[in-house]
Scaffold this motif. Sequence first.
Motif, short mmCIF file in Angstrom:
data_model
loop_
_atom_site.label_atom_id
_atom_site.label_comp_id
_atom_site.label_asym_id
_atom_site.label_seq_id
_atom_site.Cartn_x
_atom_site.Cartn_y
_atom_site.Cartn_z
N ASN A 1 -3.73 0.45 -5.79
CA ASN A 1 -2.44 0.79 -5.22
C ASN A 1 -1.40 -0.30 -5.44
O ASN A 1 -0.22 -0.10 -5.20
CB ASN A 1 -2.57 1.03 -3.70
CG ASN A 1 -3.28 2.33 -3.40
OD1 ASN A 1 -3.32 3.22 -4.23
ND2 ASN A 1 -3.84 2.43 -2.21
N ARG B 1 2.79 -0.28 -5.91
CA ARG B 1 3.41 0.98 -5.56
C ARG B 1 4.38 0.85 -4.40
O ARG B 1 4.75 1.82 -3.77
CB ARG B 1 2.33 2.02 -5.21
CG ARG B 1 1.47 2.40 -6.41
CD ARG B 1 0.74 3.70 -6.18
NE ARG B 1 -0.17 3.58 -5.03
CZ ARG B 1 -0.12 4.38 -3.99
NH1 ARG B 1 0.82 5.32 -3.90
NH2 ARG B 1 -0.98 4.25 -3.01
N GLY B 2 4.76 -0.38 -4.08
CA GLY B 2 5.70 -0.58 -2.99
C GLY B 2 7.08 -0.06 -3.31
O GLY B 2 7.40 0.26 -4.45
N THR B 3 7.90 0.01 -2.29
CA THR B 3 9.25 0.53 -2.44
C THR B 3 10.27 -0.59 -2.23
O THR B 3 10.01 -1.56 -1.52
CB THR B 3 9.50 1.66 -1.43
OG1 THR B 3 10.71 2.33 -1.74
CG2 THR B 3 9.59 1.13 0.00
N GLY C 1 6.60 -3.97 -3.03
CA GLY C 1 5.33 -4.67 -2.84
C GLY C 1 5.45 -6.04 -2.22
O GLY C 1 4.44 -6.74 -2.07
N LEU D 1 -0.92 3.00 8.16
CA LEU D 1 -1.08 3.04 6.71
C LEU D 1 -1.70 4.33 6.20
O LEU D 1 -1.66 4.63 5.02
CB LEU D 1 -1.94 1.86 6.24
CG LEU D 1 -1.29 0.48 6.30
CD1 LEU D 1 -2.35 -0.61 6.13
CD2 LEU D 1 -0.22 0.34 5.23
N ASP E 1 0.03 6.80 3.85
CA ASP E 1 0.59 6.20 2.63
C ASP E 1 2.10 6.04 2.73
O ASP E 1 2.86 6.62 1.95
CB ASP E 1 0.23 7.05 1.41
CG ASP E 1 0.31 6.24 0.11
OD1 ASP E 1 0.29 5.00 0.18
OD2 ASP E 1 0.40 6.86 -0.96
N LYS F 1 6.01 4.61 2.66
CA LYS F 1 6.79 3.93 1.63
C LYS F 1 6.80 2.42 1.86
O LYS F 1 6.83 1.63 0.91
CB LYS F 1 8.22 4.46 1.62
CG LYS F 1 8.33 5.92 1.22
CD LYS F 1 9.77 6.41 1.30
CE LYS F 1 9.88 7.87 0.90
NZ LYS F 1 11.26 8.38 1.02
N ALA F 2 6.82 2.02 3.12
CA ALA F 2 6.78 0.60 3.50
C ALA F 2 6.22 0.51 4.90
O ALA F 2 6.22 1.48 5.65
CB ALA F 2 8.17 -0.01 3.42
N ARG G 1 1.69 -2.19 -0.72
CA ARG G 1 2.93 -1.66 -0.17
C ARG G 1 3.89 -2.78 0.25
O ARG G 1 3.48 -3.92 0.46
CB ARG G 1 2.64 -0.76 1.04
CG ARG G 1 2.07 0.60 0.66
CD ARG G 1 3.03 1.34 -0.22
NE ARG G 1 2.59 2.70 -0.53
CZ ARG G 1 3.23 3.48 -1.38
NH1 ARG G 1 4.31 3.05 -2.00
NH2 ARG G 1 2.80 4.70 -1.64
N THR G 2 5.15 -2.42 0.40
CA THR G 2 6.15 -3.35 0.91
C THR G 2 5.91 -3.54 2.41
O THR G 2 5.83 -2.57 3.15
CB THR G 2 7.57 -2.80 0.68
OG1 THR G 2 7.72 -2.51 -0.72
CG2 THR G 2 8.62 -3.80 1.13
#
Length: 343
Positions: A5, A8-10, A37, A156, A159, A161-162, A193-194
């Motif tokens: 993963n 895949r952060g925003t 991320g 989490l 999933d 976005k942040a 993730r972010t």
Amino acid sequence: MSSDNTGRGTQIRLTGLTKRYPKSVAVDNVSLTIEPGEFMTFLGPSGSGKTTTLNLIAGFTDITSGSVEIDGKRIDDVPAHKRGLGVVFQHYALFPHMTVAENVAYPLKRRAVDKTEQRRLVAASLQTAGLESYADRYPAQLSGGQQQRVALARALVFDPKALLLDEPLGALDKQLRERLQLELRRIHREVGRTFVFVTHDQEEALTLSDRIAIFNGGRIEQVGTASELYERPQSLFVAGFIGESTILRGVGGERTATVVRPEKLELHPNLAAVPTEHARVEVRLLQSVYLGSGWKHEIGLPDGTTGVVRDAGELSTTARPGEAALLSWHPRNAVVLADANAA
């Protein structure tokens, strides 16, 4: 929720973000880009605007002016529950009548996710949080650290976005807090993730963050990595808030202050012992304390304030408390900053 993963952060972009109340301004024209991320920490004292900024991102507080963008799309008018953001608070807000697995599954049920998919996602989230063997327990059967990890797993599981975290470790004792800091860092690396994290604890911020935004009076004073903020603070506030600093006035120019970190300073018994390339000033030794890893000296500075010198090894000065000594530093280790309080 595996390491694939990562990345895949925003991106979260704040532009001129402001929150005014009738008698105060909580957030004052804040602009900041949080990269995909990234582990970004908002650090500052109570009332500095860090939590309000997080709430503006989450949609829990209305914006007075400015904007919040996620991956280039403005979300100012999007309700909090439709922003796709996970949130973890200091108070975990777990449902006491639900098992760990049921608590983690709750966001999926709200989103009408298929039951088979729910079981898969819950299992993956519990594995990420190290809670596989606790799925059938109830919150009252868990320690504070375990409850916090359940809150993380729940935030989490869908999933997001942040992930937004508001002082999530604040209620834990020091030892457990330090252990969970490492867990949180691991989880961040794994899910990719972010993360946006709020704390008033500078050590926590230095441990966790890719970058730190220092808040003061509703504004951001400086954004940088831990080493950038420590080695090259851009204001006296940052210099004083991140780690220890000895602030010397009257040696670097008019209306300025020279900032040197304690481990970059040296104490000498006389002029002959001072390296020729060093700047120097006469001080008075107030006390010396042995800390095991070295010595900490408290010194009286010419302007009447105090400073700190740290020795990593042997005692560096033969001066006794109350006696004069020479304080020196290499110019490359000093930062000269504007001093609004200078006479």
